[in-house]
Design a protein around this motif. Structure first.
Motif, PDB file in Angstrom:
ATOM      1  N   GLN A  20      -6.636  -3.875  -8.402  1.00  0.00           N
ATOM      2  CA  GLN A  20      -6.961  -2.715  -8.436  1.00  0.00           C
ATOM      3  C   GLN A  20      -5.757  -2.339  -9.302  1.00  0.00           C
ATOM      4  OE1 GLN A  20      -6.973  -1.097  -4.790  1.00  0.00           O
ATOM      5  NE2 GLN A  20      -8.309   0.609  -5.328  1.00  0.00           N
ATOM      6  N   ARG A  26      -6.196  -6.420  -4.407  1.00  0.00           N
ATOM      7  CA  ARG A  26      -5.853  -5.070  -4.009  1.00  0.00           C
ATOM      8  C   ARG A  26      -4.096  -4.843  -5.676  1.00  0.00           C
ATOM      9  NH1 ARG A  26      -6.865  -3.770   0.501  1.00  0.00           N
ATOM     10  NH2 ARG A  26      -5.257  -2.579   1.592  1.00  0.00           N
ATOM     11  N   ASP A  69       0.849  -1.769   0.032  1.00  0.00           N
ATOM     12  CA  ASP A  69      -0.171   0.159   0.063  1.00  0.00           C
ATOM     13  C   ASP A  69       0.680   1.181   0.171  1.00  0.00           C
ATOM     14  OD1 ASP A  69      -2.225  -1.774   0.085  1.00  0.00           O
ATOM     15  OD2 ASP A  69      -2.861  -1.204   1.824  1.00  0.00           O
ATOM     16  N   TYR A  96       2.672  -7.428  -2.930  1.00  0.00           N
ATOM     17  CA  TYR A  96       1.548  -8.299  -3.083  1.00  0.00           C
ATOM     18  C   TYR A  96       1.584  -9.459  -2.719  1.00  0.00           C
ATOM     19  CZ  TYR A  96      -0.725  -3.457  -2.568  1.00  0.00           C
ATOM     20  OH  TYR A  96      -1.773  -2.286  -2.113  1.00  0.00           O
TER      21      TYR A  96
END
Length: 290
Positions: free
Chosen positions: A227, A224, A180, A205
């Motif tokens: 995305q 994630r 993140d 990730y």
């Protein structure tokens, strides 16, 4: 505070004089606390007719003098920060110029947090003790590209180090945290630097997925990734890349496989899948690939 040192050298066999004018590269006001010394002695800076500041400098034959500027410097509150020296401002000095440019960062900025140095040639080692420094030797017409060192803001770098250490110690959720942080840097960077953070985001990730025993956390990590891929389907110029649409579908399918039927995240993921499949369908139709 910032300290800028300029060494002026006269290679001629006769003395020389010049006028040094001080200006801001962004046409902003000069720092109110600007202090100038010449060879360690406070310099006689005066106000010009245009309202700027200037200094008369006398150089002995084959001699040199060192100017030092000290002033307050407030760094922006951005994740990626940079110190730049716009050598193009020296084009009024003469057509060609030989110079050594050295940028030394404060001790709070560690070498590992430096993410970009430009230009990447003519670089030589710079001894700076505990601080990180870069030195360029340059000869020629000053380029429009400034000398610059970009680095991750120290507090954020501390978070990256903590997340890395925690993940290596077995805290799988910190892979999510690390990814993140890297993902947050994508919006502040371009070109090769953005691609570097993009790769580090996906690596964090994927490492988390590899080490995660928790299906819920694995789903978060897969979401994630989906995305990130989804954000690449259409680039800044509006060009569609169907490869990222397929990667989005793959990542969404992997996330859905770990989620319970009643999980609220399924709705958004299914919409992403539908959008990506629509891109693939339209691309196949344009190629008459039925």
């Amino acid at each position: 505070s910032a300290v800028a040192r300029f060494r002026l050298k006269n290679s001629a066999l006769t003395s020389a004089s010049t006028i040094v004018r001080f200006s801001s590269p962004v046409n902003a006001a000069l720092p109110a606390d600007l202090a100038v010394t010449m060879d360690g002695v406070p310099a006689n800076v005066y106000v010009t007719d245009g309202g700027g500041l200037a200094l008369n400098v006398e150089l002995a034959a084959e001699g040199s003098t060192e100017l030092q500027l000290t002033y307050s410097l407030s760094m922006p509150k951005t994740a990626i920060q940079a110190i730049r020296y716009p050598a193009a401002l020296l084009t009024n000095w003469q057509q060609r110029i030989s110079m050594s440019v050295r940028i030394q960062l404060p001790e709070s900025v560690v070498a590992e947090s430096v993410v970009q140095i430009a230009p990447d040639d003519w670089i030589f080692p710079a001894d700076a003790g505990q601080s990180y420094a870069v030195r360029w030797l340059y000869d020629g017409v000053p380029s429009e590209q400034p000398f610059s060192v970009a680095f991750i803001q120290p507090a954020l770098w501390g978070e990256i180090v903590q997340a890395r250490q925690a993940a290596m110690a077995g805290s799988v959720s910190d892979y999510l945290r690390l990814g993140d942080i890297y993902a947050s840097l994508l919006g502040e960077t371009t070109g090769d630097l953005r691609q570097s953070f993009y790769a580090q985001t996906l690596a964090a990730y994927n490492d988390g997925i590899q080490h995660s025993p928790d299906p819920g956390l694995s789903a978060d990590l897969q979401q994630r990734i989906a995305q990130i891929y989804r954000s690449q389907i259409v680039n800044g110029s509006g060009v569609i890349n169907p490869d990222y649409a397929q990667l989005t579908v793959n990542a969404v399918d992997a996330a859905l496989a770990t989620l319970a039927p009643e999980d609220g995240r399924r709705t958004e993921l299914l919409q992403w899948r539908t959008d990506a499949l629509s891109v693939l369908f339209n691309e196949a139709r344009q190629r008459n690939d039925w």
